[in-house]
Structure formats: structure tokens, C-alpha cells
Scaffold this active site. Structure first.
Site, PDB file in Angstrom:
ATOM      1  N   GLY A  40       0.836  -1.205   0.000  1.00 18.20           N
ATOM      2  CA  GLY A  40       0.000   0.000   0.000  1.00 18.20           C
ATOM      3  C   GLY A  40       0.866   1.249   0.000  1.00 18.20           C
ATOM      4  CG  ASP A  42      -1.073  -5.921  -0.799  1.00 19.19           C
ATOM      5  OD1 ASP A  42      -0.673  -4.894  -0.227  1.00 19.19           O
ATOM      6  OD2 ASP A  42      -2.275  -6.294  -0.765  1.00 19.19           O
ATOM      7  NE  ARG A  60       4.174  12.599  11.410  1.00 17.10           N
ATOM      8  CZ  ARG A  60       3.438  11.498  11.430  1.00 17.10           C
ATOM      9  NH1 ARG A  60       3.232  10.856  12.581  1.00 17.10           N
ATOM     10  NH2 ARG A  60       2.892  11.026  10.326  1.00 17.10           N
ATOM     11  CG  HIS A 108       3.996   5.444  16.770  1.00 20.59           C
ATOM     12  ND1 HIS A 108       4.518   6.660  16.416  1.00 20.59           N
ATOM     13  CD2 HIS A 108       3.289   5.024  15.684  1.00 20.59           C
ATOM     14  CE1 HIS A 108       4.154   6.948  15.173  1.00 20.59           C
ATOM     15  NE2 HIS A 108       3.397   5.972  14.716  1.00 20.59           N
TER      16      HIS A 108
HETATM   17  N1  APR Z   1      -1.408  -9.637   3.800  1.00 24.18           N
HETATM   18  C1  APR Z   1      -0.758  -8.756   3.007  1.00 24.18           C
HETATM   19  N2  APR Z   1      -1.174  -7.525   2.775  1.00 24.18           N
HETATM   20  C2  APR Z   1      -2.316  -7.147   3.342  1.00 24.18           C
HETATM   21  C3  APR Z   1      -3.059  -7.990   4.187  1.00 24.18           C
HETATM   22  C4  APR Z   1      -2.558  -9.304   4.400  1.00 24.18           C
HETATM   23  N3  APR Z   1      -3.202 -10.173   5.182  1.00 24.18           N
HETATM   24  N4  APR Z   1      -4.152  -7.318   4.606  1.00 24.18           N
HETATM   25  C5  APR Z   1      -4.086  -6.094   4.050  1.00 24.18           C
HETATM   26  N5  APR Z   1      -2.979  -5.996   3.281  1.00 24.18           N
HETATM   27  C6  APR Z   1      -2.500  -4.895   2.476  1.00 24.18           C
HETATM   28  C7  APR Z   1      -3.597  -4.127   1.773  1.00 24.18           C
HETATM   29  O1  APR Z   1      -4.047  -4.829   0.618  1.00 24.18           O
HETATM   30  C8  APR Z   1      -2.881  -2.826   1.438  1.00 24.18           C
HETATM   31  O2  APR Z   1      -2.279  -2.861   0.150  1.00 24.18           O
HETATM   32  O3  APR Z   1      -1.851  -3.916   3.294  1.00 24.18           O
HETATM   33  C9  APR Z   1      -1.786  -2.735   2.516  1.00 24.18           C
HETATM   34  C10 APR Z   1      -1.940  -1.553   3.426  1.00 24.18           C
HETATM   35  O4  APR Z   1      -1.763  -0.414   2.664  1.00 24.18           O
HETATM   36  P1  APR Z   1      -2.627   0.918   2.846  1.00 24.18           P
HETATM   37  O5  APR Z   1      -4.051   0.554   3.036  1.00 24.18           O
HETATM   38  O6  APR Z   1      -2.251   1.838   1.748  1.00 24.18           O
HETATM   39  O7  APR Z   1      -2.105   1.481   4.264  1.00 24.18           O
HETATM   40  P2  APR Z   1      -0.795   2.329   4.538  1.00 24.18           P
HETATM   41  O8  APR Z   1      -1.111   3.770   4.460  1.00 24.18           O
HETATM   42  O9  APR Z   1       0.328   1.794   3.727  1.00 24.18           O
HETATM   43  O10 APR Z   1      -0.546   2.006   6.083  1.00 24.18           O
HETATM   44  C11 APR Z   1      -0.155   0.696   6.462  1.00 24.18           C
HETATM   45  O11 APR Z   1       1.038   1.478   8.375  1.00 24.18           O
HETATM   46  O12 APR Z   1       1.215   3.599   9.275  1.00 24.18           O
HETATM   47  C12 APR Z   1       0.578   2.363   9.367  1.00 24.18           C
HETATM   48  O13 APR Z   1      -1.591   2.894  10.304  1.00 24.18           O
HETATM   49  C13 APR Z   1      -0.918   2.473   9.148  1.00 24.18           C
HETATM   50  O14 APR Z   1      -1.367   0.251   9.894  1.00 24.18           O
HETATM   51  C14 APR Z   1      -1.243   1.068   8.754  1.00 24.18           C
HETATM   52  C15 APR Z   1      -0.002   0.627   7.976  1.00 24.18           C
END
Ligand code: APR
Length: 309
Positions: free
Chosen positions: A11, A33, A151, A175
Site C-alpha cells: 500500500g 500483498d 516530525r 507511538h
Molecule cells: N497480507 C498482506 N497484505 C495485506 C493484508 C494481508 N493479510 N491485509 C491487508 N494488506 C494490504 C492491503 O491490501 C494494502 O495494500 O496492506 C496494505 C496496506 O496499505 P494501505 O491501506 O495503503 O495502508 P498504509 O497507508 O500503507 O498504512 C499501512 O502502516 O502507518 C501504518 O496505520 C498504518 O497500519 C497502517 C499501515
């Protein structure tokens, strides 16, 4: 063969971290992913930039965790992002299951790896990851302090009109809202912050730092921060892969340091090829120690609520 760094979750944070690591030429990247096509598309896009960046590393996208085998570092960003009005802790239950599964499997196929956990609530997810891996706590850590300190450094630089790279900052504790920015250990080219700004201004910058993640969530409305989180991951990965032994605040397992035992919380550590190589114990004042103890207690309470200790 190049060092292999796997990123679980392609993500915003995962893909941006992959970009930074890949563009630096530090390692080969595997991006994993559950979304079909997403990691493959992003990895191929990175590969197509390689000629322009002049690098010979590889980026590979996959929906099969087996492709992460033999990783030196595994960065875990998989999970649900924070939505406006949602606390990091609301994410706990959903993300706990995801982390247990992915770390359980990756730790078996990359038994030598070091885990960096990003998924929120980060301190708790780091504990979940440590348990799921069965690894020594030295090889598991959470990314939070580097981001919180970055930050704080940014806001100080903006306030003083100086380059952010000349600002060093220390932020300890969980955090979350109770993180502990430490002005006495925060300097501008060696000059302690309390000599440069009045107490009330420092308090205002601390408040903004504590609210830093939420400020971005409120602006974005459909997601949370990712450039600075990814840059923080990159700094940690580089220190491990190059065995730089940087002194960075990370969520590390404490065994009596700072009066805390048995769980992960943000403290300054030496980060090198073996992971968390040393926990640095700063001499805190009674007031600073009280704030840290309160922050650590809030992490412990969440762990106990989830029966994780
Ligand atoms: N296995 C692999 N990937 C997964 C799974 C899983 N079981 N479940 C969800 N994902 C993937 C989603 O498909 C998505 O692509 O995790 C990714 C998360 O990406 P985003 O939704 O873009 O979130 P992001 O902004 O990258 O944040 C990820 O980091 O800062 C923290 O709070 C935030 O917990 C969050 C994490």
C-alpha cells in the site's frame, strides 16, 4: 547476490518504502500483498525506472509469501489504514490477526531476518510479531520513534527557520498520544532546544508532534501519512543492511531498562546488522521519567486488555 528486503503490504507506506530502498540500490526488493496485481504492478513500475535511476537491483511483486524466503529484513506494513476519527487502537483487532499470520509464515521461511513493524497500533503489533516469530527480541522492532522525531525536527526547523537536517530530536515512549518528546535531548547543531525557544513554544511544538499523524489523517481524509513513515523505514533498513549502528529511537523490547520489563516501547537504540544491538539508557529527570512511565503503562494496559503479555 544482493541483500533481500521484503515488504509485506504494497500500500502507501509499503510501496513508498520499496521505492526509497530500491532507488538507493541498497537491496533487492520483494513486495507482497494479498491484492492480486498490486505488488506485481508496482514492482514492475519500479523496474521500469531502474534504467533512469542507474541501478541494477531487482524489484519483484508477488501474492505468494514463499517468494520472500531468505530475506535479511522484512518490513511489515500490511493492515488497515487509519480513517478520520479512528484511533490507532481501533485498528488493533483487525491488524493483530494479519500480523500473526504474515509474521508466523515469514519467520519460518526467513529464519535469519530482522523484522521492522510499521502496522498500527505499532507498539502492540511489534509485540504480536515478536510472539508470532518466536525470534529473539533483538531481531524484532517497531518503527515509530524515527517518524515522531522527524516530525518534531520538522516543526522545530520551521519555527526557527533552520535546515531540518541540523535539528536532532529524541522522542521516546509509545507511538501514540502519550509519546514523550524530550527537549533536553533535542538540539540544533548541538545547542539544546530549551536555550533556543521559550517553554510555551516548545510545548506547542510537542503538542503538534503528538498530533502529527492525526493532522495528516484529517487533511487526507481517506488515508494516513506515508512519505515520512516510508522515509523512517528506509533509515532503519539502511542502518541494518549497512550495519551503520545508527542511534535511533525504535520500539524495542525492554528487560528492566527504564524500569520497564517484558514488552516493546520506544527508546533510543543502536541499530545494526544484528538488529537492536544495544538499548541506550538516557539519564532522565524525574519529570521525564514520569512521562515515559505513563506512556509505557498505556502500552502495557493495551497488551493486557488483549491478553498479550
Ligand atoms: N497480507 C498482506 N497484505 C495485506 C493484508 C494481508 N493479510 N491485509 C491487508 N494488506 C494490504 C492491503 O491490501 C494494502 O495494500 O496492506 C496494505 C496496506 O496499505 P494501505 O491501506 O495503503 O495502508 P498504509 O497507508 O500503507 O498504512 C499501512 O502502516 O502507518 C501504518 O496505520 C498504518 O497500519 C497502517 C499501515
Amino acid at each position: 547476490m544482493k541483500t533481500k528486503v521484503s515488504i509485506i503490504g504494497a500500500g502507501h507506506v509499503g510501496a513508498t518504502a520499496a521505492h526509497l530502498i530500491f532507488q538507493s540500490g541498497l537491496a533487492d526488493i520483494v513486495l507482497y500483498d494479498i491484492m492480486q496485481g498490486t505488488p506485481q504492478g508496482k514492482a514492475l513500475d519500479l523496474m521500469e525506472a531502474a534504467p533512469l535511476w542507474g541501478i541494477s537491483s531487482s524489484a519483484f511483486g508477488t501474492n505468494d509469501l514463499a517468494d520472500t524466503a531468505g530475506s535479511a529484513v522484512v518490513v511489515v506494513t500490511a493492515g488497515l489504514p487509519r480513517k478520520p476519527g479512528m484511533s490507532r487502537d481501533d485498528l488493533l483487532l483487525a491488524n493483530k490477526e494479519i500480523i500473526t499470520n504474515v509474521v508466523g509464515e515469514t519467520s519460518r521461511i526467513s529464519p535469519e531476518c530482522i523484522f521492522i513493524i510499521v502496522t498500527n497500533p505499532m507498539d502492540i503489533m511489534t509485540h504480536v510479531a515478536w510472539k508470532a516469530s518466536g525470534f529473539s527480541p533483538q531481531k524484532v522492532m517497531g518503527m515509530g520513534g524515527v517518524l515522531d522525531a522527524s516530525r518534531f525536527r520538522t516543526f522545530i526547523a520551521m519555527e526557527l527557520g533552520v535546515s531540518p537536517q541540523d535539528v536532532e530530536a529524541m522522542v521516546m515512549g509509545g507511538h501514540g498520544d502519550l509519546m514523550v518528546p524530550l527537549p533536553r535531548f533535542t538540539t540544533v547543531k548541538g545547542v539544546p532546544l530549551p536555550e533556543l525557544l521559550p517553554h510555551e513554544r516548545i510545548e506547542e511544538l510537542i503538542r503538534r508532534t503528538r498530533n502529527g499523524g492525526a493532522e495528516i489523517v484529517a487533511l487526507l481524509k481517506t488515508g494516513s501519512a506515508y512519505y515520512a513513515p516510508a522515509a523512517s523505514v528506509f533509515e532503519m533498513v539502511r542502518s541494518i543492511v549497512l550495519d551503520q549502528k545508527r542511534v535511533l529511537p525504535c520500539a524495542a523490547y525492554l528487560n528492566g531498562e527504564y524500569g520497564v520489563s517484558g514488552f516493546f516501547v520506544g527508546v533510543p537504540v543502536i541499530l545494526g546488522g544484528k538488529g537492536v544491538e544495544k538499548i541506550i539508557e538516557l539519564r532522565l529527570t524525574d519529570g521525564e521519567k514520569a512521562e515515559f512511565t505513563k506512556s509505557a503503562a498505556s502500552v502495557k494496559e493495551l497488551l493486557e486488555n488483549q491478553r498479550l503479555t
